[in-house]
Write an enzyme that holds these catalytic residues in place. Structure first.
Site, PDB file in Angstrom:
ATOM      1  N   ASP A   1      55.728  39.067  55.828  1.00  0.00           N
ATOM      2  CA  ASP A   1      54.633  39.118  56.806  1.00  0.00           C
ATOM      3  C   ASP A   1      54.383  37.669  57.195  1.00  0.00           C
ATOM      4  O   ASP A   1      54.042  36.850  56.348  1.00  0.00           O
ATOM      5  CB  ASP A   1      53.396  39.748  56.131  1.00  0.00           C
ATOM      6  CG  ASP A   1      52.073  39.408  56.822  1.00  0.00           C
ATOM      7  OD1 ASP A   1      52.092  39.041  58.006  1.00  0.00           O
ATOM      8  OD2 ASP A   1      51.029  39.497  56.153  1.00  0.00           O
TER       9      ASP A   1
ATOM     10  N   GLU B   1      52.169  39.700  62.358  1.00  0.00           N
ATOM     11  CA  GLU B   1      51.323  40.151  61.244  1.00  0.00           C
ATOM     12  C   GLU B   1      50.354  41.245  61.671  1.00  0.00           C
ATOM     13  O   GLU B   1      50.226  42.284  61.021  1.00  0.00           O
ATOM     14  CB  GLU B   1      50.528  38.974  60.652  1.00  0.00           C
ATOM     15  CG  GLU B   1      49.543  39.447  59.584  1.00  0.00           C
ATOM     16  CD  GLU B   1      48.887  38.326  58.797  1.00  0.00           C
ATOM     17  OE1 GLU B   1      48.859  38.413  57.553  1.00  0.00           O
ATOM     18  OE2 GLU B   1      48.388  37.367  59.417  1.00  0.00           O
ATOM     19  N   GLU B   2      49.657  41.016  62.788  1.00  0.00           N
ATOM     20  CA  GLU B   2      48.660  41.993  63.221  1.00  0.00           C
ATOM     21  C   GLU B   2      49.311  43.343  63.529  1.00  0.00           C
ATOM     22  O   GLU B   2      48.762  44.396  63.207  1.00  0.00           O
ATOM     23  CB  GLU B   2      47.915  41.493  64.463  1.00  0.00           C
ATOM     24  CG  GLU B   2      46.968  40.328  64.183  1.00  0.00           C
ATOM     25  CD  GLU B   2      47.604  38.954  64.366  1.00  0.00           C
ATOM     26  OE1 GLU B   2      46.885  37.952  64.301  1.00  0.00           O
ATOM     27  OE2 GLU B   2      48.836  38.877  64.566  1.00  0.00           O
TER      28      GLU B   2
END
EC number: 3.2.1.143
Length: 595
Positions: A361, A379-380
């Site tokens: 991540d 990541e989001e």
């Protein structure tokens, strides 16, 4: 005796958190004494290790029954095809569950808090573990534990407000009013425009808003029943793991949606939780935007799934903060190991094609980054596809340079397309991944944050390179498991977007960290075919020169000197400085000609 320790080890330790500089809970029951003597025996256990507490043995795991070379080491299978341009023709990269080594029985110890009852779990049931709640700076402050004040109980106010939402036919206005009754100080500055516009636009077929809100309110109200044990904060310098059920996570996330977590709305640096990510969803409801609309589609799909009897998940998830001491940091210039195998893919992505590998991540220091706001990059997106990751924000303090967060067992609920402004929720995802002995999906994600360079030139310095090597190494490091039982790492251009990292340098850094951790790499360039080709060629060149990590480290230091020298002369024309791959090629060519 055995049974008792299994069940109650959690009892004294999770309050004690010995590693996190705090005293053991004051409790003189014989159970705790038994526990304490047991801990002295297990004191050497690795952070978050699954030490089999019943016999005090320190074996990390038992080798799996199926440990014939055929299963565990696919490289020895006859006729294995070499994968995407693998330079050494070593065949397939290790993946779980094929390379899995059997886990010891689930157990709690001073480095591992388990929020379910272990005896019940061993009998095939998932039941919350009962403990005594703490309202202090070492544990998550839960709304049902709010100290009583003259205003009456905060939880009573939450219950009253959420019970109203369990009626059929509630509107966004009702949700807003409910949330503001117990977040009084925000009744003026919180707006719900994004939520209103979502409800106005979303097709009824996809989501019946009043219906899902009613189910979510019921789920949120089960908090006192589902979480009966304090949740330790994963603070800096602390090696600790927390294992909880997917049902417990869904309840915590329903509470995050209804913004019930106390002391979590102030975000200024000196506030109590200023060093933690936000967890209440208030920022997601404000300022409508196409991005927020797509995020809400995915999150409501998650809540719809987990509140239905026939689709709610029934496994466990582990969150582990890993922090390495300065003495455990590799001395990079002295590393004699060769680079491990590398396979580069221009097509495909970490979460699908990297299935069964340790998936990177590309994190922010505060895990989850802008997931509850406008952020929508690697990541989001992962946190939106797998919302169980969002709960890490409840207890994970900002990551220091020598730390990572490893999450095992999260489920994927949504398929999505695109990123940033092109991001959209596509369809429900049915996750078919198998589960390990602790009922966790074979899905392991490691959050490591790259440095942000306002000026990209800053990354070509020894201090920056060392920091990135350390961060990648803490993320890639193995848990005392033989290499053949360790999965490869699935990664890509870590920190190369908004953080302005150089993809060539970042790839070399990750190769070096993986080599010291003795793991192979699968590298995804996300449709950049030219980069994939350059990277594969560079790896092949380094392997043909038997390049060790130490020698490569020294080459990078030489490059930094070359870089800064040329930048002083040419800062008007920075493109005249050779890139790091060209520099290495040239140096190796010179060495070859001198031989």
């Amino acid at each position: 005796m055995k049974k008792f320790i299994m069940g109650f080890v959690a009892f004294c330790t999770n309050h004690g958190q010995a590693r996190c500089h705090c005293k053991m809970a004051n409790n003189n029951s014989s159970q705790v004494k038994e526990c304490l003597t047991h801990f002295d025996m297990a004191g050497e256990s690795k952070p978050g290790s699954s030490q089999d507490t019943t016999d005090g043995s320190s074996s990390k795991r038992k080798y799996s029954e199926s440990s014939s070379t055929e299963v565990t080491d696919p490289r020895q299978k006859p006729g294995t095809e070499a994968q995407a341009g693998d330079t050494q023709c070593e065949g397939k990269l290790n993946k779980e569950p094929e390379c899995h080594m059997q886990l010891d029985k689930l157990s709690a110890d001073r480095n591992h808090t388990v929020l379910i009852d272990i005896n019940e779990f061993n009998a095939g049931r998932i039941v919350p573990y009962k403990g005594k709640h703490h309202w202090d700076h070492l544990h998550v402050k839960l709304p049902q534990c709010y100290p009583l004040n003259t205003m009456g109980s905060r939880w009573a106010a939450i219950e009253k407000a959420l019970k109203k939402l369990t009626d059929k036919g509630v509107s966004v206005g009702d949700v807003e009013r409910a949330i503001k009754t117990y977040n009084h100080s925000h009744r003026r500055d919180w707006n719900f425009d994004a939520l209103s516009s979502y409800v106005a636009q979303v097709p009824k077929l996809e989501n019946n808003f009043p219906n899902v809100i009613s189910k979510m309110a019921k789920l949120a109200l089960k908090l006192p029943e589902l979480i009966q044990h304090p949740i330790p904060l994963l603070r800096q310098k602390c090696n600790h793991a927390i294992t909880m059920s997917q049902e417990q996570i869904s309840c915590l996330l329903a509470n995050a949606f209804f913004c019930t977590f106390p002391h979590r709305n102030a975000t200024h640096p000196n506030s109590e939780y200023g060093n933690f990510p936000t967890i209440n969803f208030s920022s997601l409801f404000a300022e409508r935007s196409p991005r927020k609309f797509q995020k809400l589609r995915a999150l409501f799909h998650y809540f719809n799934t987990v509140t239905k009897e026939d689709s709610k998940p029934d496994g466990l998830v582990t969150f582990e903060r890993i922090s390495i001491k300065p003495s455990e940091c590799p001395e990079w210039n002295k590393q004699k190991g060769n680079l491990t195998s590398l396979q580069v893919y221009s097509k495909g992505c970490i979460e699908k094609e990297g299935k069964g590998m340790l998936q990177v991540d590309f994190a922010a220091k505060m895990v989850g980054g802008g997931v509850l706001g406008r952020g929508l990059v690697q990541e989001e997106i992962r946190f939106i596809q797998c919302p169980e990751l969002i709960v890490a924000r409840l207890f994970t303090e900002k990551l220091a340079d020598n730390e990572c967060l490893k999450i095992t067992g999260v489920q994927m609920y949504s398929n999505t397309h695109g990123y940033s402004d092109t991001f959209e929720w596509h369809s429900p995802h049915t996750d078919q991944t198998k589960r390990d002995e602790w009922k966790r999906l074979y899905c392991q994600i490691v959050a490591i944050d790259a440095l942000r360079f306002d000026d990209p030139r800053q990354q070509f310095t020894e201090i920056s390179i060392k920091r990135e090597l350390l961060k990648a190494y803490v993320g890639f490091k193995r848990d005392n498991v033989p290499t053949e039982y360790t999965s490869a790492i699935a990664t890509g251009n870590w920190g190369c977007g908004a953080f302005k990292g150089d993809p060539m340098l970042k790839a070399l850094i990750q190769m070096m960290a993986a080599a010291v951790a003795q793991r192979d790499l699968a590298y995804f360039t996300f449709d950049n075919e030219q980069q994939a080709e350059h990277l594969q060629r560079m790896h092949k060149l380094l392997k043909s020169h038997n390049m060790t990590v130490g020698k490569l480290y020294n080459l990078l230091q030489d490059y930094c000197k070359h870089y800064s020298l040329h930048h002083h002369h040419h800062h008007h024309h920075p493109h005249q400085v050779k890139n790091v791959f060209d520099y290495i090629r040239e140096k190796l060519a010179i060495r070859s000609s001198q031989l």
